[in-house]
Design an enzyme around this catalytic site. Structure first.
Site, PDB file in Angstrom:
ATOM      1  N   THR A 247      92.531  61.937  92.120  1.00 48.15           N
ATOM      2  CA  THR A 247      91.247  61.859  91.274  1.00 48.15           C
ATOM      3  C   THR A 247      92.056  60.507  89.794  1.00 48.15           C
ATOM      4  O   THR A 247      92.822  60.377  90.044  1.00 48.15           O
ATOM      5  CB  THR A 247      90.616  63.602  89.789  1.00 48.15           C
ATOM      6  OG1 THR A 247      92.114  63.780  88.998  1.00 48.15           O
ATOM      7  CG2 THR A 247      90.631  64.207  91.089  1.00 48.15           C
ATOM      8  N   ALA A 248      90.534  60.329  89.223  1.00 45.78           N
ATOM      9  CA  ALA A 248      91.169  59.229  88.084  1.00 45.78           C
ATOM     10  C   ALA A 248      91.101  59.802  86.804  1.00 45.78           C
ATOM     11  O   ALA A 248      90.889  61.041  86.484  1.00 45.78           O
ATOM     12  CB  ALA A 248      90.478  58.615  88.555  1.00 45.78           C
TER      13      ALA A 248
ATOM     14  N   SER B  76      90.515  52.504  92.017  1.00 43.93           N
ATOM     15  CA  SER B  76      90.567  51.232  92.010  1.00 43.93           C
ATOM     16  C   SER B  76      90.283  50.411  93.938  1.00 43.93           C
ATOM     17  O   SER B  76      90.983  51.718  94.219  1.00 43.93           O
ATOM     18  CB  SER B  76      92.462  50.977  91.597  1.00 43.93           C
ATOM     19  OG  SER B  76      92.994  50.123  92.657  1.00 43.93           O
TER      20      SER B  76
ATOM     21  N   GLU C  18      85.911  56.608  96.408  1.00 42.48           N
ATOM     22  CA  GLU C  18      85.126  56.043  95.549  1.00 42.48           C
ATOM     23  C   GLU C  18      85.844  55.640  94.849  1.00 42.48           C
ATOM     24  O   GLU C  18      86.605  55.549  93.571  1.00 42.48           O
ATOM     25  CB  GLU C  18      85.027  57.831  94.525  1.00 42.48           C
ATOM     26  CG  GLU C  18      84.178  58.524  95.195  1.00 42.48           C
ATOM     27  CD  GLU C  18      82.300  58.403  95.291  1.00 42.48           C
ATOM     28  OE1 GLU C  18      81.713  57.008  94.701  1.00 42.48           O
ATOM     29  OE2 GLU C  18      81.833  59.507  96.193  1.00 42.48           O
TER      30      GLU C  18
END
Length: 520
Positions: free
Chosen positions: A188-189, A256, A277
């Site tokens: 995840t980010a 990214s 994503e």
């Protein structure tokens, strides 16, 4: 399911505001009375970064920082490669148990996860705000999004399945059977550490895949292996291991475009499956007939919300030349009224950027915009206060194809561009490499359907009279081109977490072949 958090506090998936532990360090926020609420989540000065049925970790110790004041929050002991190997083995074994549990029962366990989140929603929202930097209401809203996805997944657990298809052969049944892929890895980010994990884990779990969090107790209460939802907090070394690991049946990556491309290549090299994503260079288009009472607050939220650090943030604003000056003036006035402050203060609308590196990227982008002919209408500077605060910025006067306009800068910079006719602005919307979110403001019904049609927006999210950000969980979330092509959350996104088999069953005493072939 294996969740990767890149160096984060013990209850949050990855953030980048972390450094290696240092001998001379200010007092950790977790030890200060003002932040005593962190103890409610079980956080200590040093926290284990691995979960596979039990907490642990033998890797490097890192410190996570609060972007609002750059003070250290707590330390995390990350996963080593040995920890990772152990965790994958346990997750694969746990999957054998989980896959045998009926989908509606899996849905019931996911429902309990949602209830557990509800009980801690404010304190978890505060942690998101403290560690990521988004304002408190957005932090709580992000946890609520995980709760909502859990509710959605409960219903979905009684609905997933394939069709029964007409067979051309008498005495035969043709059906689609959907089964879980197995082990799903989630990277995840920093900007949505809760929601992105929730989109993936809740849907993947009801599909029967093995995926950490506050959910550990729920799994224990239901007497299923905790390793179903495992965690490895680490950096590039662990992420690379996941991408190259053939035991990882699906790898979901949010981040990214640059890193996503590396992940995709590593996964594809082993003929694995990935869900990407990635970035977005999103545009709002405002036509002459638009309702400006909708346009101004929409553009403000889309460009300034989360300090410009959403993948769906509006970075380009196309204005019809006849209303350009009026809209810019009104938008600049709205920018001047944005309340900047500590993200956990209820009155704040705008918090800090996540890291010092992000501040530098912001300043570099503003300078490039000026060099390429842009004029800064408002903002453009660092705010003189503790933390990583910059001014929300509007830039006008650039051509639609200026290099900086085509560059996604994860910061609150909005490029305002003039257009004359529909055809050219639809083309300009689509000329960037990313294809995540887009929106037009108009009352023209024909234009709306042209925008939604094959010659309109090429994005995965195509809106009308609403901002580019703030997607609902019921629809599939994701984008095209360099955004990665993945879809998460609603609609039929569940299919990405499953494998499809076409099954033909002969219940007759004959053996007819398809297409009328005779082989005698």
């Amino acid at each position: 399911m294996l969740g990767l958090r890149r160096a984060a506090a013990a209850l949050l998936p990855p953030t980048a505001a972390c450094v290696r532990a240092s001998g001379s360090m200010a007092a950790l926020l977790v030890s200060q009375p003002r932040y005593a609420w962190l103890r409610e989540l079980g956080l200590e000065e040093e926290n284990p970064g691995v979960y596979n049925g039990r907490w642990g970790g033998s890797g490097e110790v890192v410190t996570t920082y609060c972007p609002a004041n750059n003070e250290p929050i707590a330390r995390v002991r990350q996963a080593s490669l040995e920890d990772y190997e152990e965790t994958v083995k346990k997750a694969k074994e746990a999957w054998k148990v989980w896959a045998d549990i009926p989908a509606p029962k899996r849905g019931e366990i996911v429902r309990q996860i949602g209830d557990a989140l509800r009980q801690k929603i404010k304190v978890l929202g505060s942690l998101v705000s403290l560690e990521m930097g988004k304002i408190f209401v957005e932090g709580v809203g992000e946890v609520q999004e995980y709760v909502d996805v859990c509710d959605y997944a409960v219903g979905l657990s009684r609905m997933i399945g394939g069709p029964i298809l007409p067979s051309e052969r008498p005495g035969h049944a043709l059906i689609e059977q959907w089964n879980p892929v197995g082990l799903v890895g989630i990277i995840t980010a920093f900007n949505f550490p809760v929601a992105v994990y929730g989109w993936n884990s809740a849907i993947a779990m009801i599909c029967g895949n093995a995926c950490l969090w506050i959910i550990a107790k729920v799994l224990e209460d239901n007497k299923v292996p905790g390793a179903i939802c495992s965690l490895a907090c680490g950096g590039a070394e662990i992420g690379t291991a996941m991408a190259r690991d053939e035991r990882m049946d699906l790898l979901s990556f949010t981040g990214s475009t640059k890193v996503g491309k590396q992940v995709a290549l590593m996964v594809q090299e082993r003929f694995g499956r990935s869900l990407l994503e990635l970035g977005g260079n999103n545009a709002i288009i405002v036509f002459e007939d638009a309702d400006l009472n909708l346009v101004i607050p929409s553009a403000l939220f889309a460009a300034v919300g989360t300090a410009g650090q959403r993948c769906t943030t509006a970075r380009r604003l196309f204005l019809h030349e006849n209303i350009h000056d009026e809209v810019v003036a009104k938008l600049a006035k709205a920018y001047a009224q944005v309340r900047i402050g500590d993200p956990w203060d209820s009155d704040t609308l705008y918090g800090p950027l996540h890291t010092k590196e992000a501040v530098k990227m912001y300043l570099d982008a503003v300078e490039q915009a000026k060099q390429q002919g842009g004029s800064v209408v408002c903002g453009g500077k660092v705010i003189n206060r503790p933390g990583n605060y910059v001014e929300p910025t509007i830039v006008t006067g650039l051509p639609h194809n200026a290099p900086i306009v085509h560059t996604e800068t994860f910061a609150p910079i909005l490029y305002v561009l003039k257009f004359k006719v529909e055809e050219e602005v639809f083309t300009w919307n689509n000329e960037v490499k990313q294809g995540l979110s887009s929106s037009i403001f108009t009352k023209d019904l024909g234009r709306i359907f042209r925008w939604l049609g094959p010659k309109g927006s090429d994005c995965g999210i195509v809106n009308v009279n609403i901002p580019t950000s703030g997607a609902e969980i019921g629809g599939a979330f994701g984008g095209e081109k360099h955004t990665g092509g993945g879809r998460e959350s609603g609609s039929d996104s569940w299919k990405l977490y499953m494998r499809r088999s076409t099954c033909t069953i002969n219940y007759s005493k004959d053996l007819p072949l398809a297409q009328g072939i005779k082989f005698q």
